[in-house]
Design a protein around this motif. Sequence first.
Motif, PDB file in Angstrom:
ATOM      1  N   UNK A   1       0.837  -1.201   0.000  1.00  0.00           N
ATOM      2  CA  UNK A   1       0.000   0.000   0.000  1.00  0.00           C
ATOM      3  C   UNK A   1       0.875   1.256   0.000  1.00  0.00           C
ATOM      4  N   UNK A   2       0.574   2.186  -0.900  1.00  0.00           N
ATOM      5  CA  UNK A   2       1.364   3.406  -1.019  1.00  0.00           C
ATOM      6  C   UNK A   2       1.304   4.253   0.256  1.00  0.00           C
ATOM      7  N   UNK A   3       0.159   4.212   0.957  1.00  0.00           N
ATOM      8  CA  UNK A   3      -0.025   5.061   2.136  1.00  0.00           C
ATOM      9  C   UNK A   3       0.920   4.691   3.270  1.00  0.00           C
ATOM     10  N   UNK A   4       1.476   3.498   3.230  1.00  0.00           N
ATOM     11  CA  UNK A   4       2.335   3.048   4.316  1.00  0.00           C
ATOM     12  C   UNK A   4       3.809   3.255   4.005  1.00  0.00           C
ATOM     13  N   UNK A   5       4.104   3.917   2.857  1.00  0.00           N
ATOM     14  CA  UNK A   5       5.477   4.154   2.431  1.00  0.00           C
ATOM     15  C   UNK A   5       5.872   5.610   2.662  1.00  0.00           C
ATOM     16  N   UNK A   6       7.092   5.823   3.098  1.00  0.00           N
ATOM     17  CA  UNK A   6       7.692   7.142   3.159  1.00  0.00           C
ATOM     18  C   UNK A   6       8.801   7.161   2.108  1.00  0.00           C
ATOM     19  N   UNK A   7       8.558   7.819   0.986  1.00  0.00           N
ATOM     20  CA  UNK A   7       9.468   7.744  -0.151  1.00  0.00           C
ATOM     21  C   UNK A   7      10.530   8.835  -0.106  1.00  0.00           C
ATOM     22  N   UNK A   8      11.726   8.467  -0.591  1.00  0.00           N
ATOM     23  CA  UNK A   8      12.846   9.388  -0.706  1.00  0.00           C
ATOM     24  C   UNK A   8      13.587   9.049  -2.001  1.00  0.00           C
ATOM     25  N   UNK A   9      13.236   9.720  -3.080  1.00  0.00           N
ATOM     26  CA  UNK A   9      13.871   9.410  -4.355  1.00  0.00           C
ATOM     27  C   UNK A   9      13.479   8.029  -4.834  1.00  0.00           C
ATOM     28  N   UNK A  10      14.469   7.206  -5.133  1.00  0.00           N
ATOM     29  CA  UNK A  10      14.218   5.853  -5.622  1.00  0.00           C
ATOM     30  C   UNK A  10      13.944   4.875  -4.494  1.00  0.00           C
ATOM     31  N   UNK A  11      14.063   5.334  -3.243  1.00  0.00           N
ATOM     32  CA  UNK A  11      13.911   4.452  -2.104  1.00  0.00           C
ATOM     33  C   UNK A  11      12.678   4.830  -1.288  1.00  0.00           C
ATOM     34  N   UNK A  12      12.292   3.932  -0.388  1.00  0.00           N
ATOM     35  CA  UNK A  12      11.162   4.188   0.504  1.00  0.00           C
ATOM     36  C   UNK A  12      11.369   3.413   1.791  1.00  0.00           C
ATOM     37  N   UNK A  13      10.635   3.808   2.826  1.00  0.00           N
ATOM     38  CA  UNK A  13      10.691   3.121   4.111  1.00  0.00           C
ATOM     39  C   UNK A  13       9.283   2.728   4.521  1.00  0.00           C
ATOM     40  N   UNK A  14       9.162   1.525   5.058  1.00  0.00           N
ATOM     41  CA  UNK A  14       7.873   1.082   5.598  1.00  0.00           C
ATOM     42  C   UNK A  14       7.617   1.889   6.865  1.00  0.00           C
ATOM     43  N   UNK A  15       6.669   2.797   6.807  1.00  0.00           N
ATOM     44  CA  UNK A  15       6.447   3.748   7.889  1.00  0.00           C
ATOM     45  C   UNK A  15       5.396   3.237   8.870  1.00  0.00           C
ATOM     46  N   UNK A  16       5.617   2.023   9.370  1.00  0.00           N
ATOM     47  CA  UNK A  16       4.650   1.427  10.299  1.00  0.00           C
ATOM     48  C   UNK A  16       5.373   0.352  11.094  1.00  0.00           C
TER      49      UNK A  16
END
Length: 787
Positions: free
Chosen positions: A337-352
């Motif tokens: 789910x996109x809502x649970x991602x914190x994106x930074x450029x080409x990368x992301x973090x599972x924000x949960x």
Amino acid sequence: MTQFRFEVWPTEYRVITQDFGARPQVYAPFGLPGHDGIDIRARSGTAIFSVAAGTVSTVEVGRNLGNYVRVDHIDGFQTTYAHLSAVKVERNQTVAAGDLLGLAGETGNAQGAHLHLALKKAGASYQNWPYNLIDPTPFLLPLLNWELPQGETLTGWMLASSVLRNVEMAQVHVGGARLWIGANKWQLVPGNTLVELTGESKSGYLLVRVTLAAMGLTPDEVPQKPDTLPQPTVATVDGWGWERFLGIANEYALVNPPGVNLRSGAALETTNIGFVRIGSTVRLLGEAENGYRPMRVLLSDIDGALNLPELPPLPNEIELFPTEPHDDSDVLLGWVRSAILKTQGSYAQIDYRYGAAIYPEPTTTTLLYGRVKGFAQVTLAGAEKGKFTPVLVRREDTFGLIDPLPVIQAPESLPDGLQDIRPKPHHDTTPGWILSAEITADKTVPFSTSLYALPHRDAPVIAHAEPNADLFIVSAAQGEFTPVRVNDEQITWRRDWNQATVEPLAPTAFAAQVRIGLTASTDQAISDDEIALFKTVRPGIIKISSLHDNAAIERLCQQHSSAHWIVRAHHEFNGQAISPDQFINATLDNVRQKAAILQSKPNLISLHEEPNLARNGWGRSWSDGVAFNGWWLDLVQKYRRILPSAKFIYPGVALGGTVQQQQQDHITFMEQSREAIESADALAVHLHWSSHFPLVAALNALDELLARFPITHQTGEALPVYITKAVNTDPAISPREQAWQYLQCWHALQTRHRVNGVTFFVASSSDPVLANQVWLNRGIAEWVGRR
């Protein structure tokens, strides 16, 4: 296994109004971890019943408990029934379960009728509670239909946050919960199911027993018995931390102030992965090397920028597998789910914290094939589709994968130009203390600023932060100083690294600006031994009661010619509504006598104490801080007419939140009586602490109070503050440790520049409840006197 049970509900109303252990900050002054019993609804005059058969051992009237009855039961159990309006049994009387013990009321420290029920077990040490106290909740629950489930059970691990717990049982929340049987095996437990607690817990999970019937299982369908915890739902990273900042306990360590940098190697020159915040628990992976310990850290405990040594490769660097399932790759493709991602450029973090489900297609209609751990870093593998984003994730950052893996829907190409724009952590930082007033809202300093080794102005300067240097604030301020870390590249000078350790504040020689003092006996008489004790203490301030013996006060006054004085106008309210005129009539003569003895010596008169407590007038003489504001203004105005040269101090309130029928929140109470504070000549504060509510928490509460009430006189000077009662109430603390903490408190107060003095409690007392707080014959005066 005891045969003791509660057989009867003790009141006519099956409603618990305050739980066992509630509001620990309020009960810290009494040396308790929290509320020492359970409050149960009971209207005035209604019946109070014995919960089980036994013998009445006590029928008394107590200051806090009011009229109360104690009943001794089998196996060393004892129940107490407090705040009764009438007692209907006698001492040594035998009672059966359900027999009438008395009538409900609000005697003692109570506001509004209710039953306070406490339970003790001889020799018990329940969660280190004193006085053999234990939680009565599990004994009451069967009477509310919380019966221990019967039948064959399955044992497994359940997330603690998914259940409502008591001592022996728990109830699963409405949404249900997973019972982990092994690392990747689990069973769903329906919502509202009652489970049995084994008492074991690890990493946020509880080991529980659940009946097979609750899960719809038969004995031949029972999965393998668990031998390990489920895999962690939070991603981790391994690295090296400076050992000096770790509190080590076996294979784990607690990160101490001021936090620690996590490095890729055991040397200062290696890559800084990130900053591990204070209070984090890390797992140690081996022995120290070059002053560093290898350790495993939760990514959720990394504060600020993160620089993982390895990440899933970018999509153009690997071959995606849209048509064939792969179960042997180190990198997996999936949709989250996109809502649970914190994106930074080409990368992301599972924000949960609990991770994210990973699907083979961008929809929840397909079966998820695993989960990504919380806070794991992933790589964007394509364009977002609907509410889902395709990602690449390291296999080690997943758990609960099905076998074999399903076919994964191929994503569309990513837009051009994306790159890794994650901020990198600074190579290194230096810890220290900076004056809070010099820190801007952007967490920087506008000019060259000293970085101190300790939170006071006489401490060594270990470095100077350059103008506009970036600061990492690592915890709450202490007095006028804030603990920080500063990027080494923005420091103009620093001592050798091995000498730059920031140590906790400890008693050392320095020029004191806060007077240290002691409160005289809680009894009217002050003995010769106590007068000798005051000489040993060498007090700069002495607190006395208007009821104290005048001859003893005269001797103290001659012995301590340079001391300042606080006189408490003492009057017991005893549950009565007392008017200002009644208070004056009861206290004026004695206050006049003390004023005549002190004459020109600096002194303050405290008109009452802890007015936000029920036993001291709240709920009867005044309903809240607004009513007390008018009461005290009327009182002090009349006192000033009679003693025009006297100075009056706004009485110290009891710190803590609102407790039904016992106390009003101190901040609310003081805000409501702000006019009274502004009219006073000084402001009093009380500090209580124990192992359950430590000194640092009490000091933080003091700082909040000082920030909220920066009252100034018409002259522009700040209203002086006095700590008129400071005490460690822990019943198990040794006198030497108690003295050491009192010196630590005194030192910490030196940085609170509005604080003029502190009086510790108490020189002596005949009250056995205060035995662990008195100074006489316990060596505390000797240790403090050598300061």
